[in-house]
Design a protein around this motif. Structure first.
Motif, short mmCIF file in Angstrom:
data_model
loop_
_atom_site.label_atom_id
_atom_site.label_comp_id
_atom_site.label_asym_id
_atom_site.label_seq_id
_atom_site.Cartn_x
_atom_site.Cartn_y
_atom_site.Cartn_z
N THR A 30 0.84 -1.20 0.00
CA THR A 30 0.00 0.00 0.00
C THR A 30 0.87 1.25 0.00
O THR A 30 0.60 2.22 -0.72
CB THR A 30 -0.93 0.01 1.23
OG1 THR A 30 -1.68 -1.21 1.26
CG2 THR A 30 -1.89 1.19 1.18
N MET A 31 1.94 1.25 0.79
CA MET A 31 2.83 2.39 0.83
C MET A 31 3.61 2.56 -0.48
O MET A 31 3.93 3.68 -0.88
CB MET A 31 3.81 2.25 2.00
CG MET A 31 3.15 2.40 3.37
SD MET A 31 2.19 3.92 3.55
CE MET A 31 3.47 5.16 3.28
N VAL A 32 3.90 1.45 -1.17
CA VAL A 32 4.51 1.55 -2.50
C VAL A 32 3.58 2.32 -3.43
O VAL A 32 4.02 3.20 -4.19
CB VAL A 32 4.81 0.14 -3.07
CG1 VAL A 32 5.17 0.23 -4.55
CG2 VAL A 32 5.94 -0.51 -2.29
N LEU A 33 2.28 2.03 -3.37
CA LEU A 33 1.31 2.73 -4.21
C LEU A 33 1.22 4.21 -3.82
O LEU A 33 1.07 5.08 -4.68
CB LEU A 33 -0.06 2.07 -4.09
CG LEU A 33 -0.17 0.66 -4.65
CD1 LEU A 33 -1.52 0.04 -4.29
CD2 LEU A 33 0.01 0.67 -6.17
N LEU B 53 6.22 3.64 -10.31
CA LEU B 53 5.96 2.42 -9.55
C LEU B 53 7.27 1.79 -9.08
O LEU B 53 7.39 1.39 -7.91
CB LEU B 53 5.17 1.43 -10.41
CG LEU B 53 4.70 0.15 -9.70
CD1 LEU B 53 3.81 0.50 -8.52
CD2 LEU B 53 3.97 -0.75 -10.67
N LEU B 54 8.26 1.73 -9.96
CA LEU B 54 9.56 1.18 -9.56
C LEU B 54 10.23 2.07 -8.52
O LEU B 54 10.84 1.59 -7.57
CB LEU B 54 10.46 1.04 -10.79
CG LEU B 54 9.99 0.03 -11.84
CD1 LEU B 54 10.87 0.11 -13.08
CD2 LEU B 54 10.02 -1.39 -11.27
N GLY B 55 10.09 3.39 -8.70
CA GLY B 55 10.64 4.31 -7.71
C GLY B 55 9.94 4.20 -6.37
O GLY B 55 10.58 4.30 -5.32
N GLY B 56 8.61 3.97 -6.38
CA GLY B 56 7.89 3.78 -5.14
C GLY B 56 8.38 2.55 -4.38
O GLY B 56 8.51 2.58 -3.16
N ALA B 57 8.64 1.48 -5.11
CA ALA B 57 9.19 0.27 -4.47
C ALA B 57 10.58 0.54 -3.91
O ALA B 57 10.93 0.08 -2.81
CB ALA B 57 9.24 -0.87 -5.49
N PHE B 58 11.37 1.32 -4.64
CA PHE B 58 12.72 1.67 -4.16
C PHE B 58 12.64 2.48 -2.87
O PHE B 58 13.35 2.19 -1.90
CB PHE B 58 13.43 2.46 -5.26
CG PHE B 58 14.79 2.97 -4.87
CD1 PHE B 58 15.90 2.15 -4.97
CD2 PHE B 58 14.97 4.27 -4.42
CE1 PHE B 58 17.16 2.61 -4.61
CE2 PHE B 58 16.22 4.74 -4.07
CZ PHE B 58 17.31 3.91 -4.16
N VAL B 59 11.77 3.49 -2.85
CA VAL B 59 11.65 4.35 -1.67
C VAL B 59 11.12 3.56 -0.47
O VAL B 59 11.53 3.81 0.67
CB VAL B 59 10.71 5.54 -1.98
CG1 VAL B 59 10.37 6.31 -0.71
CG2 VAL B 59 11.36 6.46 -3.00
N MET B 60 10.26 2.60 -0.69
CA MET B 60 9.67 1.85 0.40
C MET B 60 10.60 0.77 0.94
O MET B 60 10.81 0.65 2.15
CB MET B 60 8.36 1.21 -0.08
CG MET B 60 7.67 0.34 0.96
SD MET B 60 7.18 1.29 2.41
CE MET B 60 7.43 0.10 3.70
N PHE B 61 11.19 -0.02 0.05
CA PHE B 61 11.87 -1.23 0.50
C PHE B 61 13.36 -1.04 0.82
O PHE B 61 13.88 -1.74 1.68
CB PHE B 61 11.72 -2.33 -0.54
CG PHE B 61 10.32 -2.88 -0.62
CD1 PHE B 61 9.77 -3.55 0.45
CD2 PHE B 61 9.55 -2.71 -1.76
CE1 PHE B 61 8.48 -4.05 0.40
CE2 PHE B 61 8.26 -3.19 -1.84
CZ PHE B 61 7.72 -3.87 -0.75
#
Length: 334
Positions: A49-52, A276-284
Motif C-alpha cells: 500500500t505504501m509503495v502505491l 511504480l519502480l521508484g515507489g518500491a525503491f523508496v519503500m523497501f
C-alpha cells in the motif's frame, strides 16, 4: 533504395505483436495486484500500500521533472500538505475520509500553481534551491500552528474501516482503495501526456527558447506542471493519512523530498513504469537496510543511485525496456 538492413526494420506485424505483449503484461500485472492483498500477510499488504502511495507522489514528480524538465527538491512539501489537509478535516471537522481526497487535491493544486508563478524565471540549480528552501521551512511552520496541526506531537486519527458489505479486512480495503486511486491518477497523467499539453511539456523540457518560438506559452505550462505535480502529491498525502492514521511535522522533513527525487531518478525519469519502480525503491530500500546500521539507509541510497546512473542512465524502467528489446531481437533471430 534504403540502406537499412532488412533484419533491423520493424514491421506492422512486429509492432502489433509488441502491443499485444504490453497489454498482456498489463493485464497480468493488474490481476496480480488485485490478488495480492488476499495472498499476503497484513504487514506485506501494508508495505505494498505504501509503495502505491509513493508511486502516486512520484507520478507527479515524474510529470514535473521527467516530462516538463523542472527540477524540484520540495515535492515532499505537497505530500505533507495533502496529508495534513486530510488529517485536519478528519480530526477537527469530522469529514468522511473519502471526501478528504478531492479536498486535498484541490488545496495542493492551488498551492502548486501559486508556487509555480514566482519560480517562472528560475531554472536548474536555482529552482532546486528555492523548492528545497520551501521544504525546509515547512516543518517549523507546521509546529508553529499547533492549535490546528497538533504541533510537534502531530495528530493521531482512527483508521478508516471498510464498509461492512465488502467483507474485507482493514488492510485489504486500504490497499484496494490505494490501488484504485493510483490507477486513476495514472490514467489522468497518461491522458495529459498524450494530449497537446504533453507535447507542450516535452517541448518545454527539450528547449525552452525553441518551444517559445513555436508558440508554447511557457508561463502557463510551467505553472500548470507545478500544479498537476502538486495535485498528485496531495492525493498521495491524503491516502498516506488514511493508511498511517498519524501525521507529524518530523515525518515530512526535507529528507522526504530528496528521497522522492532519488526514487524517480532510480525508477526512470519520463517513463511509464518509473513511478511504480521508484515507489518500491523508496519503500523497501530503507526497510531492508535499516537493520544493518542506523546510517545504512543513506549510504545504500547513495550507492544504489550511483550504480543505477552508471549501469542504467535511464533508470530501472529503461533497463527493463532494453532487456525486453534485446529478448525480442533474439526471438526474431530464431
Amino acid at each position: 533504395m534504403s540502406s537499412t538492413p532488412l533484419s533491423l526494420k520493424s514491421s506492422p506485424a512486429s509492432g502489433g505483436l509488441a502491443r499485444h505483449w504490453r497489454w498482456a503484461a498489463l493485464a497480468l500485472l493488474t490481476a496480480a495486484a488485485c490478488a495480492a492483498p488476499f495472498q499476503l500477510a497484513p504487514f506485506r499488504v501494508f508495505q505494498l500500500t505504501m509503495v502505491l502511495v509513493y508511486a502516486m507522489a512520484l507520478l507527479g514528480l515524474n510529470l514535473l521533472v521527467g516530462h516538463a524538465g523542472q527540477i524540484s527538491l520540495g515535492h515532499g512539501c505537497f505530500f505533507a500538505l495533502g496529508s495534513y489537509a486530510a488529517a485536519i478535516m478528519m480530526d477537527r471537522w469530522d469529514v468522511p475520509y473519502l471526501l478528504t481526497l478531492p479536498a486535498a487535491m484541490a488545496v495542493t493544486f492551488v498551492l502548486g500553481f501559486a508556487l509555480g508563478v514566482p519560480t517562472l524565471r528560475l531554472r536548474g540549480l536555482y529552482l532546486a534551491l528555492v523548492t528545497m528552501t520551501i521544504a525546509i521551512f515547512l516543518v517549523p511552520l507546521l509546529k508553529r500552528f499547533g492549535s490546528l496541526t497538533g504541533g510537534s506531537m502531530g495528530l493521531t486519527l482512527a483508521h478508516p474501516e471498510p464498509p461492512a458489505w465488502t467483507g474485507l479486512a482493514r488492510d485489504q480495503w486500504l490497499y484496494l482503495l490505494a490501488l484504485a486511486i493510483a490507477a486513476a491518477c495514472g490514467l489522468v497523467a497518461w491522458s495529459l501526456l498524450r494530449s497537446r499539453v504533453g507535447r507542450a511539456l516535452h517541448a518545454l523540457r527539450d528547449n525552452e527558447s525553441a518551444a517559445e518560438v513555436m508558440g508554447v506559452r511557457l508561463a502557463r505550462y510551467k505553472t500548470l506542471a507545478f500544479a498537476w505535480s502538486a495535485m498528485f502529491a496531495g492525493a498521495a498525502g491524503a491516502v498516506n493519512t488514511w493508511v498511517i492514521a498519524f501525521v507529524s511535522p518530523d515525518s515530512f522533513t526535507v529528507n522526504l523530498s530528496i528521497m522522492l527525487l532519488a526514487g524517480i531518478v532510480v525508477g526512470g525519469l519520463g517513463s511509464t513504469a518509473g513511478p511504480l519502480l521508484g515507489g518500491a525503491f523508496v519503500m523497501f530500500v530503507p526497510t531492508f537496510s535499516q537493520g544493518l546500521n542506523e546510517a545504512a539507509p543513506n549510504v545504500v541510497f547513495g550507492v544504489l543511485i550511483i550504480a543505477v546512473m552508471y549501469l542504467a542512465p535511464t533508470g530501472l524502467a529503461g533497463l527493463a525496456g532494453r532487456a525486453g528489446r534485446f529478448a525480442a531481437h533474439i526471438q526474431r533471430k530464431k
